[in-house]
Design a protein around this motif. Structure first.
Motif, PDB file in Angstrom:
ATOM      1  N   LYS A  39      15.078  -4.700 -19.917  1.00 47.76           N
ATOM      2  CA  LYS A  39      15.174  -5.110 -18.518  1.00 47.76           C
ATOM      3  C   LYS A  39      14.114  -4.487 -17.622  1.00 47.76           C
ATOM      4  N   ALA A  40      13.070  -3.898 -18.198  1.00 45.81           N
ATOM      5  CA  ALA A  40      12.075  -3.206 -17.388  1.00 45.81           C
ATOM      6  C   ALA A  40      10.676  -3.445 -17.941  1.00 45.81           C
ATOM      7  N   ILE A  41       9.720  -3.589 -17.028  1.00 50.59           N
ATOM      8  CA  ILE A  41       8.327  -3.832 -17.394  1.00 50.59           C
ATOM      9  C   ILE A  41       7.433  -2.882 -16.615  1.00 50.59           C
ATOM     10  N   GLU A  42       6.333  -2.503 -17.229  1.00 46.43           N
ATOM     11  CA  GLU A  42       5.278  -1.741 -16.562  1.00 46.43           C
ATOM     12  C   GLU A  42       4.074  -2.666 -16.438  1.00 46.43           C
ATOM     13  N   LEU A  43       3.442  -2.675 -15.274  1.00 45.31           N
ATOM     14  CA  LEU A  43       2.363  -3.621 -15.005  1.00 45.31           C
ATOM     15  C   LEU A  43       1.012  -2.921 -14.959  1.00 45.31           C
ATOM     16  N   ARG A  44       0.009  -3.571 -15.564  1.00 45.34           N
ATOM     17  CA  ARG A  44      -1.354  -3.034 -15.536  1.00 45.34           C
ATOM     18  C   ARG A  44      -2.356  -4.140 -15.209  1.00 45.34           C
ATOM     19  N   ASN A  45      -2.423  -5.145 -16.082  1.00 47.41           N
ATOM     20  CA  ASN A  45      -3.334  -6.275 -15.873  1.00 47.41           C
ATOM     21  C   ASN A  45      -2.601  -7.586 -16.137  1.00 47.41           C
ATOM     22  N   VAL A  46      -3.022  -8.623 -15.459  1.00 47.12           N
ATOM     23  CA  VAL A  46      -2.512  -9.973 -15.698  1.00 47.12           C
ATOM     24  C   VAL A  46      -3.715 -10.904 -15.822  1.00 47.12           C
ATOM     25  N   ASN A  47      -3.789 -11.604 -16.950  1.00 45.74           N
ATOM     26  CA  ASN A  47      -4.953 -12.442 -17.239  1.00 45.74           C
ATOM     27  C   ASN A  47      -6.250 -11.655 -17.085  1.00 45.74           C
ATOM     28  N   GLY A  48      -6.215 -10.404 -17.514  1.00 48.44           N
ATOM     29  CA  GLY A  48      -7.392  -9.557 -17.477  1.00 48.44           C
ATOM     30  C   GLY A  48      -7.735  -8.989 -16.119  1.00 48.44           C
ATOM     31  N   ASP A  56      -6.305  -6.259  -7.946  1.00 49.46           N
ATOM     32  CA  ASP A  56      -7.367  -7.256  -7.762  1.00 49.46           C
ATOM     33  C   ASP A  56      -6.857  -8.690  -7.770  1.00 49.46           C
ATOM     34  N   LEU A  57      -5.575  -8.909  -8.049  1.00 49.75           N
ATOM     35  CA  LEU A  57      -5.033 -10.262  -7.981  1.00 49.75           C
ATOM     36  C   LEU A  57      -5.105 -10.770  -6.549  1.00 49.75           C
ATOM     37  N   ASP A  58      -5.422 -12.045  -6.376  1.00 52.83           N
ATOM     38  CA  ASP A  58      -5.350 -12.575  -5.018  1.00 52.83           C
ATOM     39  C   ASP A  58      -3.886 -12.714  -4.618  1.00 52.83           C
ATOM     40  N   ASP A  59      -3.645 -12.912  -3.341  1.00 49.21           N
ATOM     41  CA  ASP A  59      -2.265 -12.899  -2.842  1.00 49.21           C
ATOM     42  C   ASP A  59      -1.405 -13.969  -3.505  1.00 49.21           C
ATOM     43  N   ARG A  94      -3.949   1.897  -1.007  1.00 46.65           N
ATOM     44  CA  ARG A  94      -3.423   1.240   0.195  1.00 46.65           C
ATOM     45  C   ARG A  94      -2.864  -0.144  -0.152  1.00 46.65           C
ATOM     46  N   LEU A  95      -3.597  -0.893  -0.960  1.00 49.98           N
ATOM     47  CA  LEU A  95      -3.122  -2.217  -1.348  1.00 49.98           C
ATOM     48  C   LEU A  95      -1.894  -2.124  -2.243  1.00 49.98           C
ATOM     49  N   LEU A  96      -1.902  -1.185  -3.175  1.00 47.15           N
ATOM     50  CA  LEU A  96      -0.759  -1.060  -4.081  1.00 47.15           C
ATOM     51  C   LEU A  96       0.506  -0.627  -3.357  1.00 47.15           C
ATOM     52  N   ALA A  97       0.383   0.068  -2.234  1.00 45.77           N
ATOM     53  CA  ALA A  97       1.582   0.430  -1.472  1.00 45.77           C
ATOM     54  C   ALA A  97       2.341  -0.812  -1.056  1.00 45.77           C
ATOM     55  N   ARG A  98       1.631  -1.817  -0.584  1.00 40.80           N
ATOM     56  CA  ARG A  98       2.290  -3.077  -0.193  1.00 40.80           C
ATOM     57  C   ARG A  98       2.849  -3.801  -1.414  1.00 40.80           C
ATOM     58  N   ARG A  99       2.086  -3.820  -2.485  1.00 37.86           N
ATOM     59  CA  ARG A  99       2.521  -4.566  -3.667  1.00 37.86           C
ATOM     60  C   ARG A  99       3.660  -3.859  -4.397  1.00 37.86           C
ATOM     61  N   CYS A 100       3.650  -2.550  -4.413  1.00 34.52           N
ATOM     62  CA  CYS A 100       4.765  -1.828  -5.018  1.00 34.52           C
ATOM     63  C   CYS A 100       6.051  -2.034  -4.221  1.00 34.52           C
ATOM     64  N   ALA A 101       5.935  -2.144  -2.888  1.00 34.70           N
ATOM     65  CA  ALA A 101       7.121  -2.427  -2.080  1.00 34.70           C
ATOM     66  C   ALA A 101       7.713  -3.773  -2.461  1.00 34.70           C
ATOM     67  N   THR A 102       6.858  -4.751  -2.680  1.00 38.19           N
ATOM     68  CA  THR A 102       7.326  -6.068  -3.100  1.00 38.19           C
ATOM     69  C   THR A 102       7.976  -6.011  -4.478  1.00 38.19           C
ATOM     70  N   LEU A 103       7.390  -5.249  -5.376  1.00 34.99           N
ATOM     71  CA  LEU A 103       7.886  -5.157  -6.751  1.00 34.99           C
ATOM     72  C   LEU A 103       9.089  -4.234  -6.891  1.00 34.99           C
ATOM     73  N   GLY A 104       9.341  -3.395  -5.880  1.00 30.75           N
ATOM     74  CA  GLY A 104      10.486  -2.502  -5.927  1.00 30.75           C
ATOM     75  C   GLY A 104      10.272  -1.252  -6.734  1.00 30.75           C
TER      76      GLY A 104
END
Length: 321
Positions: free
Chosen positions: A57-66, A71-74, A117-127
């Motif tokens: 039930k848990a995943i760790e994220l690093r890259n998606v499609n390389g 760096d992923l767009d919104d 700074r960007l990951l702060a926003r994205r980590c909030a979304t990801l929980g």
């Protein structure tokens, strides 16, 4: 568990809490199985399918499609977050490039500040609050100057993490404090913040030439997240990666030590047996998923030999990111 996030940190997806059947993805009371998704497949579908097959039930994220998470767009990031939420997965950690093997101490510090700074926003979304970092490989500086610059930069990054509700997890990998327990402890002591803790990768001792179990004994009080991989040194010193327990990394001993110490958190697999993401780019998803699932099953069998039977967890037990 519910993660407290800073106000203004961005939109948040609903968290998927502990359920009665969540023991399927648990290694032991308070410990969850997880995995770094891009070790299974480049694409989101393959990454999520690997966790689904394992029942974890848990995943760790690093890259998606390389592409690194920062760096992923919104649009791509929002689609990924939606898919993870729909799959009922918690994100236990985001692996950044901050201070890693690709960013020497003489490189642009602004890149790390911007990524955090960007990951702060994205980590909030990801929980999740956890962001993996390293401590800058050297680039021709003497030891004293290298250490000074590392400590100065890391202090600034940790202050930024505090303000943004994040916890930086320093990995025993590349960088000034990557392979030495005394430097890890100095880093923690000099900065003195709960926003900096350690990520212990069991398999890094073999390629970097140190005894992982001995290092763990020195820093175990500060470990908040664990990567499970195993390796051995073959002919001409060549490092090969193995199933957990089949190599020279002391996987059994390290897991046992963590259990005995009362560790709670994730044991996140990083097999390296099929794909090394910073070196390989052409592995097929189907092969990667099968190898990832095989690795996870092997870890489950090993843990059954080392750990007490898992109980249905009590809500709030353990840190889920």
């Amino acid at each position: 568990m519910v993660v407290d996030l800073p106000s203004g940190a961005g939109p948040q997806r609903p968290r998927y809490g502990v359920t009665e059947d969540d023991h399927i993805g648990r290694a032991a009371p308070g410990i969850r199985f997880a995995g770094i998704g891009d070790e299974a497949a480049a694409d989101p579908a393959g990454q999520l399918d690997a966790l689904r097959q394992l029942g974890w039930k848990a995943i760790e994220l690093r890259n998606v499609n390389g592409v690194a998470i920062a760096d992923l767009d919104d649009r791509a990031f929002d689609a990924l977050a939606d898919r993870i939420a729909a799959a009922g997965l918690d994100v236990v950690c985001v692996d950044s490039r901050i201070a890693n093997w690709s960013r020497p101490i003489t490189g642009r510090f602004e890149d790390d500040v911007a990524e955090l700074r960007l990951l702060a926003r994205r980590c909030a979304t990801l929980g999740t609050r956890y962001v993996r970092v390293m401590s800058y490989p050297n680039a021709g500086l003497d030891e004293e100057e290298w250490g000074k610059r590392v400590l100065d930069r890391m202090a600034l990054l940790v202050r930024q993490a505090e303000q943004q509700g994040l916890v930086l997890l320093h990995e025993n990998c590349s960088g000034w404090a990557g392979t030495r327990a005394d430097r890890m402890l100095e880093l923690l002591d000099r900065i003195g913040s709960p926003a900096l803790r350690l990520l212990f990768d069991i398999g890094n001792g073999v390629p970097y030439g140190y005894d992982a179990r001995a290092l763990l004994g020195d820093v175990i009080d500060h470990v908040a997240h664990v990567h499970v991989k195993d390796a051995r040194t073959g002919a001409e010193g060549r490092v090969t990666y193995t199933l957990p327990g089949d190599g020279e990394s002391g996987v059994r001993s390290c897991l046992r030590a963590l259990l005995d110490h009362g560790y709670t958190g994730a044991w996140s697999i990083e097999p390296h047996t099929h794909l090394r993401p910073h070196q390989d780019h052409d592995a097929t998803s189907s092969d990667g998923v099968a190898a990832f699932v095989r690795y996870g099953r092997c870890l489950e069998r090993l843990v059954r030999q080392e750990a007490p039977p898992a109980r249905t967890p009590v809500a709030g037990g353990g840190q889920h990111g």
